[in-house]
Design a protein around this motif. Structure first.
Motif, PDB file in Angstrom:
ATOM      1  N   ASN A   1      29.289  36.926   4.559  1.00  0.00           N
ATOM      2  CA  ASN A   1      29.156  36.341   3.222  1.00  0.00           C
ATOM      3  C   ASN A   1      30.364  35.532   2.772  1.00  0.00           C
ATOM      4  N   ASN A   2      31.474  35.575   3.516  1.00  0.00           N
ATOM      5  CA  ASN A   2      32.685  34.883   3.087  1.00  0.00           C
ATOM      6  C   ASN A   2      33.074  33.732   4.008  1.00  0.00           C
ATOM      7  N   LEU A   3      32.132  33.198   4.757  1.00  0.00           N
ATOM      8  CA  LEU A   3      32.449  32.112   5.677  1.00  0.00           C
ATOM      9  C   LEU A   3      32.853  30.863   4.912  1.00  0.00           C
ATOM     10  N   LYS A   4      34.076  30.456   5.095  1.00  0.00           N
ATOM     11  CA  LYS A   4      34.525  29.200   4.514  1.00  0.00           C
ATOM     12  C   LYS A   4      34.241  28.064   5.487  1.00  0.00           C
ATOM     13  N   SER A   5      34.458  28.320   6.756  1.00  0.00           N
ATOM     14  CA  SER A   5      34.327  27.276   7.770  1.00  0.00           C
ATOM     15  C   SER A   5      33.546  27.812   8.961  1.00  0.00           C
ATOM     16  N   LEU A   6      32.478  27.092   9.336  1.00  0.00           N
ATOM     17  CA  LEU A   6      31.650  27.480  10.470  1.00  0.00           C
ATOM     18  C   LEU A   6      31.441  26.267  11.362  1.00  0.00           C
TER      19      LEU A   6
ATOM     20  N   ASN B   1      25.609  31.039   3.203  1.00  0.00           N
ATOM     21  CA  ASN B   1      26.796  31.853   3.486  1.00  0.00           C
ATOM     22  C   ASN B   1      28.042  31.037   3.781  1.00  0.00           C
ATOM     23  N   THR B   2      27.903  29.765   4.094  1.00  0.00           N
ATOM     24  CA  THR B   2      29.054  28.925   4.418  1.00  0.00           C
ATOM     25  C   THR B   2      29.472  28.174   3.162  1.00  0.00           C
ATOM     26  N   THR B   3      30.727  28.360   2.739  1.00  0.00           N
ATOM     27  CA  THR B   3      31.128  27.858   1.427  1.00  0.00           C
ATOM     28  C   THR B   3      31.957  26.582   1.430  1.00  0.00           C
ATOM     29  N   SER B   4      32.480  26.139   2.560  1.00  0.00           N
ATOM     30  CA  SER B   4      33.320  24.955   2.523  1.00  0.00           C
ATOM     31  C   SER B   4      32.974  23.938   3.606  1.00  0.00           C
ATOM     32  N   GLN B   5      32.996  24.322   4.868  1.00  0.00           N
ATOM     33  CA  GLN B   5      32.798  23.378   5.959  1.00  0.00           C
ATOM     34  C   GLN B   5      31.769  23.907   6.949  1.00  0.00           C
ATOM     35  N   LEU B   6      30.795  23.050   7.266  1.00  0.00           N
ATOM     36  CA  LEU B   6      29.767  23.405   8.245  1.00  0.00           C
ATOM     37  C   LEU B   6      29.601  22.252   9.219  1.00  0.00           C
ATOM     38  N   TRP B   7      29.839  22.540  10.501  1.00  0.00           N
ATOM     39  CA  TRP B   7      29.702  21.538  11.556  1.00  0.00           C
ATOM     40  C   TRP B   7      28.668  22.024  12.561  1.00  0.00           C
ATOM     41  N   VAL B   8      27.573  21.270  12.684  1.00  0.00           N
ATOM     42  CA  VAL B   8      26.522  21.595  13.652  1.00  0.00           C
ATOM     43  C   VAL B   8      26.113  20.344  14.438  1.00  0.00           C
ATOM     44  N   SER B   9      27.013  19.410  14.588  1.00  0.00           N
ATOM     45  CA  SER B   9      26.684  18.173  15.308  1.00  0.00           C
ATOM     46  C   SER B   9      26.476  18.437  16.787  1.00  0.00           C
ATOM     47  N   GLY B  10      25.736  17.526  17.431  1.00  0.00           N
ATOM     48  CA  GLY B  10      25.573  17.596  18.876  1.00  0.00           C
ATOM     49  C   GLY B  10      24.732  18.758  19.363  1.00  0.00           C
ATOM     50  N   ASN B  11      23.685  19.095  18.630  1.00  0.00           N
ATOM     51  CA  ASN B  11      22.757  20.142  19.042  1.00  0.00           C
ATOM     52  C   ASN B  11      21.366  19.528  19.178  1.00  0.00           C
TER      53      ASN B  11
ATOM     54  N   ILE C   1      19.544  24.505   1.065  1.00  0.00           N
ATOM     55  CA  ILE C   1      19.783  25.936   0.878  1.00  0.00           C
ATOM     56  C   ILE C   1      18.655  26.480   0.016  1.00  0.00           C
ATOM     57  N   PHE C   2      18.769  27.704  -0.402  1.00  0.00           N
ATOM     58  CA  PHE C   2      17.735  28.299  -1.247  1.00  0.00           C
ATOM     59  C   PHE C   2      17.513  27.445  -2.486  1.00  0.00           C
ATOM     60  N   ARG C   3      16.284  27.320  -2.890  1.00  0.00           N
ATOM     61  CA  ARG C   3      15.960  26.551  -4.097  1.00  0.00           C
ATOM     62  C   ARG C   3      16.714  27.105  -5.307  1.00  0.00           C
ATOM     63  N   ASN C   4      17.112  26.228  -6.198  1.00  0.00           N
ATOM     64  CA  ASN C   4      17.790  26.560  -7.453  1.00  0.00           C
ATOM     65  C   ASN C   4      19.193  27.124  -7.257  1.00  0.00           C
ATOM     66  N   ILE C   5      19.744  27.008  -6.051  1.00  0.00           N
ATOM     67  CA  ILE C   5      21.124  27.418  -5.803  1.00  0.00           C
ATOM     68  C   ILE C   5      21.837  26.216  -5.204  1.00  0.00           C
ATOM     69  N   SER C   6      22.956  25.838  -5.765  1.00  0.00           N
ATOM     70  CA  SER C   6      23.688  24.710  -5.199  1.00  0.00           C
ATOM     71  C   SER C   6      24.741  25.210  -4.223  1.00  0.00           C
ATOM     72  N   SER C   7      25.027  24.390  -3.241  1.00  0.00           N
ATOM     73  CA  SER C   7      25.982  24.727  -2.200  1.00  0.00           C
ATOM     74  C   SER C   7      27.388  24.322  -2.622  1.00  0.00           C
ATOM     75  N   GLN C   8      28.378  25.051  -2.141  1.00  0.00           N
ATOM     76  CA  GLN C   8      29.776  24.720  -2.403  1.00  0.00           C
ATOM     77  C   GLN C   8      30.399  23.947  -1.239  1.00  0.00           C
ATOM     78  N   LEU C   9      29.591  23.543  -0.262  1.00  0.00           N
ATOM     79  CA  LEU C   9      30.123  22.825   0.895  1.00  0.00           C
ATOM     80  C   LEU C   9      30.866  21.566   0.466  1.00  0.00           C
ATOM     81  N   THR C  10      32.028  21.355   1.082  1.00  0.00           N
ATOM     82  CA  THR C  10      32.774  20.119   0.865  1.00  0.00           C
ATOM     83  C   THR C  10      32.675  19.201   2.079  1.00  0.00           C
ATOM     84  N   SER C  11      32.318  19.765   3.236  1.00  0.00           N
ATOM     85  CA  SER C  11      32.201  18.997   4.472  1.00  0.00           C
ATOM     86  C   SER C  11      30.969  19.476   5.239  1.00  0.00           C
TER      87      SER C  11
END
Length: 152
Positions: free
Chosen positions: A55-60, A78-88, A97-107
């Motif tokens: 629940n505390n993933l800042k960077s994945l 669950n990812t709050t700042s950076q999510l990288w899934v390129s090249g898959n 993300i879930f409806r009515n919830i905004s993400s805190q992702l910056t990247s």
């Protein structure tokens, strides 16, 4: 190997030649709560299920694996700042993300996959903090929402 490391918070085993990460059984619940996890190029074929408990993933970082299908909503939640899934081999509409919830992702990097369809018109409401966004080399169509090309 990492199962009993209750204070494990950061792990980067990306791009280690010939490394193949074995995913855990469905019933495993880790004793740690990661905040940085980078598993790029670990020959992953599916999203590790233990990530749903982190629940505390800042960077994945899961780039350059063999992940297919859609991004599970719990990864986006669950990812709050950076999510990288390129090249898959990820596909489907632009990840939300879930409806009515905004993400805190910056990247967010979803480039070099097979996502398709239009980008959501309300992408700025879904990802209000998003500064860095990479979505090239996919199959998106339609108009690009003005909020997605905001220049800083």
């Amino acid at each position: 190997m990492f199962a009993n490391l209750s204070r494990l918070g950061q792990l980067d085993i990306s791009y280690i030649a010939h490394l193949e990460l074995e995913t855990e059984p469905q019933t495993w619940s880790p004793s740690f709560n990661m905040y940085v996890l980078k598993l790029a190029s670990c020959n992953l074929r599916k999203f590790p299920s233990f990530l749903s408990t982190q629940n505390n993933l800042k960077s994945l970082g899961l780039s350059d694996n063999f992940l297919a299908g859609t991004i599970p909503s719990w990864v986006m939640h669950n990812t709050t700042s950076q999510l990288w899934v390129s090249g898959n081999n990820l596909s489907g509409p632009f990840p939300e993300i879930f409806r009515n919830i905004s993400s805190q992702l910056t990247s967010l990097d979803v480039s070099d996959n097979s996502f398709h369809g239009p980008l959501p018109e309300d992408i700025n409401l879904i990802f209000p903090e998003l500064v860095y966004k990479y979505a090239n080399n996919n199959c998106f169509n339609g108009l690009i929402p003005p909020s997605f090309v905001r220049l800083n």
